[in-house]
Structures are given as structure tokens and as C-alpha cells.
Scaffold this motif. Structure first.
Motif, PDB file in Angstrom:
ATOM      1  N   PHE A  77       8.923   6.082 -15.353  1.00 45.75           N
ATOM      2  CA  PHE A  77       8.909   6.776 -14.066  1.00 45.75           C
ATOM      3  C   PHE A  77       8.537   5.775 -12.970  1.00 45.75           C
ATOM      4  CE2 PHE A  77       4.652   7.110 -15.835  1.00 45.75           C
ATOM      5  CZ  PHE A  77       3.838   6.785 -14.769  1.00 45.75           C
ATOM      6  N   THR A  78       8.672   6.214 -11.732  1.00 38.94           N
ATOM      7  CA  THR A  78       8.203   5.388 -10.623  1.00 38.94           C
ATOM      8  C   THR A  78       7.408   6.272  -9.669  1.00 38.94           C
ATOM      9  OG1 THR A  78       8.868   3.710  -8.997  1.00 38.94           O
ATOM     10  CG2 THR A  78      10.203   5.716  -9.104  1.00 38.94           C
ATOM     11  N   THR A  79       6.715   5.651  -8.720  1.00 35.63           N
ATOM     12  CA  THR A  79       5.914   6.386  -7.745  1.00 35.63           C
ATOM     13  C   THR A  79       6.217   5.865  -6.352  1.00 35.63           C
ATOM     14  OG1 THR A  79       4.080   4.833  -7.994  1.00 35.63           O
ATOM     15  CG2 THR A  79       4.047   6.791  -9.406  1.00 35.63           C
ATOM     16  N   SER A 134       8.558   1.995  -1.637  1.00 32.66           N
ATOM     17  CA  SER A 134       8.502   1.443  -0.285  1.00 32.66           C
ATOM     18  C   SER A 134       7.075   1.056   0.070  1.00 32.66           C
ATOM     19  CB  SER A 134       9.015   2.473   0.735  1.00 32.66           C
ATOM     20  OG  SER A 134       8.778   2.025   2.057  1.00 32.66           O
ATOM     21  N   GLN A 135       6.928  -0.124   0.656  1.00 34.25           N
ATOM     22  CA  GLN A 135       5.599  -0.581   1.070  1.00 34.25           C
ATOM     23  C   GLN A 135       5.042   0.262   2.209  1.00 34.25           C
ATOM     24  OE1 GLN A 135       7.050  -4.528   2.287  1.00 34.25           O
ATOM     25  NE2 GLN A 135       6.149  -4.159   4.291  1.00 34.25           N
ATOM     26  N   LEU A 194       0.790   3.132   5.314  1.00 35.56           N
ATOM     27  CA  LEU A 194       0.349   4.330   6.037  1.00 35.56           C
ATOM     28  C   LEU A 194      -0.965   4.868   5.479  1.00 35.56           C
ATOM     29  CD1 LEU A 194       3.742   6.203   6.518  1.00 35.56           C
ATOM     30  CD2 LEU A 194       2.355   5.118   8.283  1.00 35.56           C
ATOM     31  N   ILE A 195      -1.120   4.826   4.160  1.00 38.52           N
ATOM     32  CA  ILE A 195      -2.384   5.255   3.552  1.00 38.52           C
ATOM     33  C   ILE A 195      -3.524   4.361   4.035  1.00 38.52           C
ATOM     34  CG2 ILE A 195      -3.650   5.483   1.379  1.00 38.52           C
ATOM     35  CD1 ILE A 195      -1.642   7.696   1.772  1.00 38.52           C
ATOM     36  N   GLY A 196      -3.277   3.059   4.098  1.00 39.34           N
ATOM     37  CA  GLY A 196      -4.299   2.127   4.581  1.00 39.34           C
ATOM     38  C   GLY A 196      -4.695   2.412   6.017  1.00 39.34           C
ATOM     39  N   LEU A 197      -3.720   2.666   6.858  1.00 38.35           N
ATOM     40  CA  LEU A 197      -4.020   2.949   8.266  1.00 38.35           C
ATOM     41  C   LEU A 197      -4.738   4.283   8.416  1.00 38.35           C
ATOM     42  CD1 LEU A 197      -0.690   1.675   9.847  1.00 38.35           C
ATOM     43  CD2 LEU A 197      -2.914   0.528   9.825  1.00 38.35           C
ATOM     44  N   TRP A 198      -4.365   5.269   7.574  1.00 33.20           N
ATOM     45  CA  TRP A 198      -5.105   6.542   7.568  1.00 33.20           C
ATOM     46  C   TRP A 198      -6.562   6.299   7.198  1.00 33.20           C
ATOM     47  CZ3 TRP A 198      -7.620   8.473   3.284  1.00 33.20           C
ATOM     48  CH2 TRP A 198      -8.173   9.745   3.422  1.00 33.20           C
ATOM     49  N   ALA A 199      -6.788   5.471   6.157  1.00 37.69           N
ATOM     50  CA  ALA A 199      -8.154   5.189   5.720  1.00 37.69           C
ATOM     51  C   ALA A 199      -8.950   4.510   6.831  1.00 37.69           C
ATOM     52  CB  ALA A 199      -8.137   4.313   4.471  1.00 37.69           C
ATOM     53  N   ALA A 200      -8.306   3.595   7.545  1.00 38.07           N
ATOM     54  CA  ALA A 200      -8.984   2.912   8.650  1.00 38.07           C
ATOM     55  C   ALA A 200      -9.368   3.891   9.750  1.00 38.07           C
ATOM     56  CB  ALA A 200      -8.085   1.807   9.209  1.00 38.07           C
ATOM     57  N   ALA A 251      -2.660  -2.909  -2.474  1.00 34.90           N
ATOM     58  CA  ALA A 251      -2.281  -4.182  -1.862  1.00 34.90           C
ATOM     59  C   ALA A 251      -1.612  -3.953  -0.509  1.00 34.90           C
ATOM     60  CB  ALA A 251      -1.365  -4.962  -2.801  1.00 34.90           C
ATOM     61  N   ASP A 252      -0.724  -2.969  -0.445  1.00 37.95           N
ATOM     62  CA  ASP A 252      -0.057  -2.664   0.824  1.00 37.95           C
ATOM     63  C   ASP A 252      -1.053  -2.130   1.850  1.00 37.95           C
ATOM     64  OD1 ASP A 252       2.373  -3.445  -0.237  1.00 37.95           O
ATOM     65  OD2 ASP A 252       2.987  -1.409  -0.785  1.00 37.95           O
ATOM     66  N   ALA A 253      -1.979  -1.280   1.389  1.00 37.88           N
ATOM     67  CA  ALA A 253      -2.982  -0.719   2.303  1.00 37.88           C
ATOM     68  C   ALA A 253      -3.871  -1.816   2.878  1.00 37.88           C
ATOM     69  CB  ALA A 253      -3.827   0.322   1.576  1.00 37.88           C
ATOM     70  N   LEU A 254      -4.332  -2.730   2.031  1.00 40.40           N
ATOM     71  CA  LEU A 254      -5.222  -3.800   2.490  1.00 40.40           C
ATOM     72  C   LEU A 254      -4.500  -4.746   3.443  1.00 40.40           C
ATOM     73  CD1 LEU A 254      -7.093  -4.596  -0.840  1.00 40.40           C
ATOM     74  CD2 LEU A 254      -7.990  -3.375   1.144  1.00 40.40           C
ATOM     75  N   ARG A 255      -3.236  -5.017   3.172  1.00 38.07           N
ATOM     76  CA  ARG A 255      -2.475  -5.888   4.070  1.00 38.07           C
ATOM     77  C   ARG A 255      -2.364  -5.258   5.462  1.00 38.07           C
ATOM     78  NH1 ARG A 255       1.665  -6.072   1.321  1.00 38.07           N
ATOM     79  NH2 ARG A 255       2.899  -4.500   2.419  1.00 38.07           N
ATOM     80  N   ALA A 256      -2.117  -3.942   5.507  1.00 37.29           N
ATOM     81  CA  ALA A 256      -1.977  -3.260   6.795  1.00 37.29           C
ATOM     82  C   ALA A 256      -3.287  -3.264   7.578  1.00 37.29           C
ATOM     83  CB  ALA A 256      -1.484  -1.833   6.572  1.00 37.29           C
ATOM     84  N   VAL A 257      -4.401  -2.953   6.904  1.00 34.58           N
ATOM     85  CA  VAL A 257      -5.667  -2.840   7.640  1.00 34.58           C
ATOM     86  C   VAL A 257      -6.216  -4.212   8.027  1.00 34.58           C
ATOM     87  CG1 VAL A 257      -6.200  -0.643   6.546  1.00 34.58           C
ATOM     88  CG2 VAL A 257      -7.125  -2.748   5.570  1.00 34.58           C
ATOM     89  N   SER A 258      -5.914  -5.234   7.254  1.00 29.75           N
ATOM     90  CA  SER A 258      -6.413  -6.567   7.617  1.00 29.75           C
ATOM     91  C   SER A 258      -5.807  -7.033   8.921  1.00 29.75           C
ATOM     92  CB  SER A 258      -6.102  -7.568   6.508  1.00 29.75           C
ATOM     93  OG  SER A 258      -4.707  -7.746   6.353  1.00 29.75           O
TER      94      SER A 258
END
Length: 217
Positions: free
Chosen positions: A38-40, A45-46, A51-57, A83-90
Motif C-alpha cells: 500500500f502507499t500513503t 506528494s511532499q 502542510l502538516i509541518g506548517l499546521w504544527a508551527a 522529513a517534509d514537515a521539518l524541511r517546511a518549518v525550518s
């Protein structure tokens, strides 16, 4: 186990199939992607993880910008979402990235290795846990993408006697596994359903959610 001790509830059977230390599905392989089963969304898509990272921020900012703040992911897969979340918030909010105390709840050795490799470039050290209950106290943001979906469930069928729990046992020939019903009904379930109705009870998910809610409360 079934041959020696008799039929077991469906949730016990699922827990063994998924988490057995030697034979468990999630313990022994990377199930994601074209070579898996399966995939998630994070693997497609990154943008999802970003978007989850920016929501968390944004939520961290609304919390009063606590430092440290536990950023916790339950069932992190390959580490792609994080990894995608951390890249966005950094990039968008470096102060949040600096406040993060990263914790990953993962039981699979195979996926832990994948997560470590994926997150190495993020520059945020991570701590791994077998269960969410061992994450240190303190302000926390908890992510759980498709985590609760994969937890074992109990299942019941409404009979003339009441709600009887489904169990996994052996066929009369002893050569294959079959579903059956506990002969003794389970009390305390809704009485309004008709005979033949099926009730699926996510007991493990409810227990986990109660623990998380208690922490946040």
C-alpha cells in the motif's frame, strides 16, 4: 497457540499477525510503495507533509511558543511525512524548528532504520519509542497519519443469545483457520441491533486515544 489453547479473539489474532517480534507483518518488512502492499499520502506528494509541518508551527505559535515542544509522530512509516514537515518549518519558522524535541513511536526495526536514514538530513535528533506512553511529559504536538486505522479491533455478531465475540480457531480438520463465535454473549453492548448485525469495536484505538487525551488534559 490456537491448537494448544483454543480460539482467540480477533484483536489478539490481528496483534500477533502485525506485531509478532519474529513473524509480524510490520516488524519484518517495509510495506510501503510499489514493492510493498500500500502507499500513503506522504509518499505520494511532499505537499502533504509540508502542510502538516506548517499546521504544527501555527499551533505551536498559538500555544505560546513553548520550548522545548515534543513533536511526536505515531507510526511514522519511512519518515517521509516528518522529513517534509521539518524541511517546511525550518524555512518558514526557524524558531519552531529549534524548539522541537522529536519523538517517533515505531515498533518496526525495519522502518526505524528507514526513518533514521530519511531524517538524518533534517538535522533534528530523534528519540524512538515502542509506545506513546514513554514520551516525556511537557507541551506536545502529536501526529498520527493512518496510525489508528491499522490497530487491532474486536468484532461481535448479534445472535439470539446477544452479542457474541468473533474468534479465530481451527477448522474441524485442523488444517486451516476459521472464524467462529464465542458461545457466551458479551454484556454491555447496544441492545437495539437485529440478529446477524456486526459490531466492530476499535478497543485498542480507543485505549490509545484515552491515554493521549489524558496527557493533553
Amino acid at each position: 497457540m490456537i491448537a494448544q489453547n483454543g480460539p482467540i479473539p480477533l484483536d489478539r489474532y490481528m496483534a500477533l499477525c502485525l506485531g509478532h517480534p519474529v513473524h509480524g507483518y510490520y516488524r519484518t518488512r517495509d510495506p510501503l510503495g510499489a514493492s510493498g502492499d500500500f502507499t500513503t499520502a506522504p509518499e505520494i506528494s511532499q505537499i502533504f507533509g509540508e502542510l502538516i509541518g506548517l499546521w504544527a508551527a501555527e499551533v505551536w505559535h498559538a500555544m505560546g511558543r513553548p520550548a522545548p515542544c515534543r513533536l511526536v509522530e505515531l507510526g511514522p512509516g519511512r519518515g517521509t511525512l516528518m522529513a517534509d514537515a521539518l524541511r517546511a518549518v525550518s524555512t518558514a519558522l526557524p524558531a519552531f524548528a529549534e524548539a522541537i524535541d522529536l519523538h517517533l513511536v515505531e515498533t518496526s526495526p525495519v522502518l526505524r532504520r528507514a526513518q533514521a536514514a530519511r531524517l538524518d538530513a533534517a538535522g533534528v535528533p530523534a528519540t524512538w519509542h515502542e509506545a506513546a506512553g514513554t514520551v516525556p511529559d511537557g507541551p506536545a504536538l502529536i501526529l498520527a497519519n493512518e496510525f489508528f486505522d491499522a490497530l487491532p479491533v474486536r468484532q461481535f455478531e448479534r445472535t439470539a443469545q446477544g452479542w457474541c465475540e468473533r474468534r479465530v480457531g481451527l477448522a474441524p480438520d485442523g488444517a486451516r483457520l476459521v472464524l467462529g463465535l464465542d458461545p457466551d454473549p458479551t454484556p454491555g453492548l447496544p441492545a437495539t441491533a437485529g440478529t446477524g448485525a456486526i459490531l466492530t469495536l476499535p478497543s485498542v484505538a480507543l485505549s490509545e486515544m484515552r491515554r493521549l487525551a489524558g496527557r493533553l488534559a
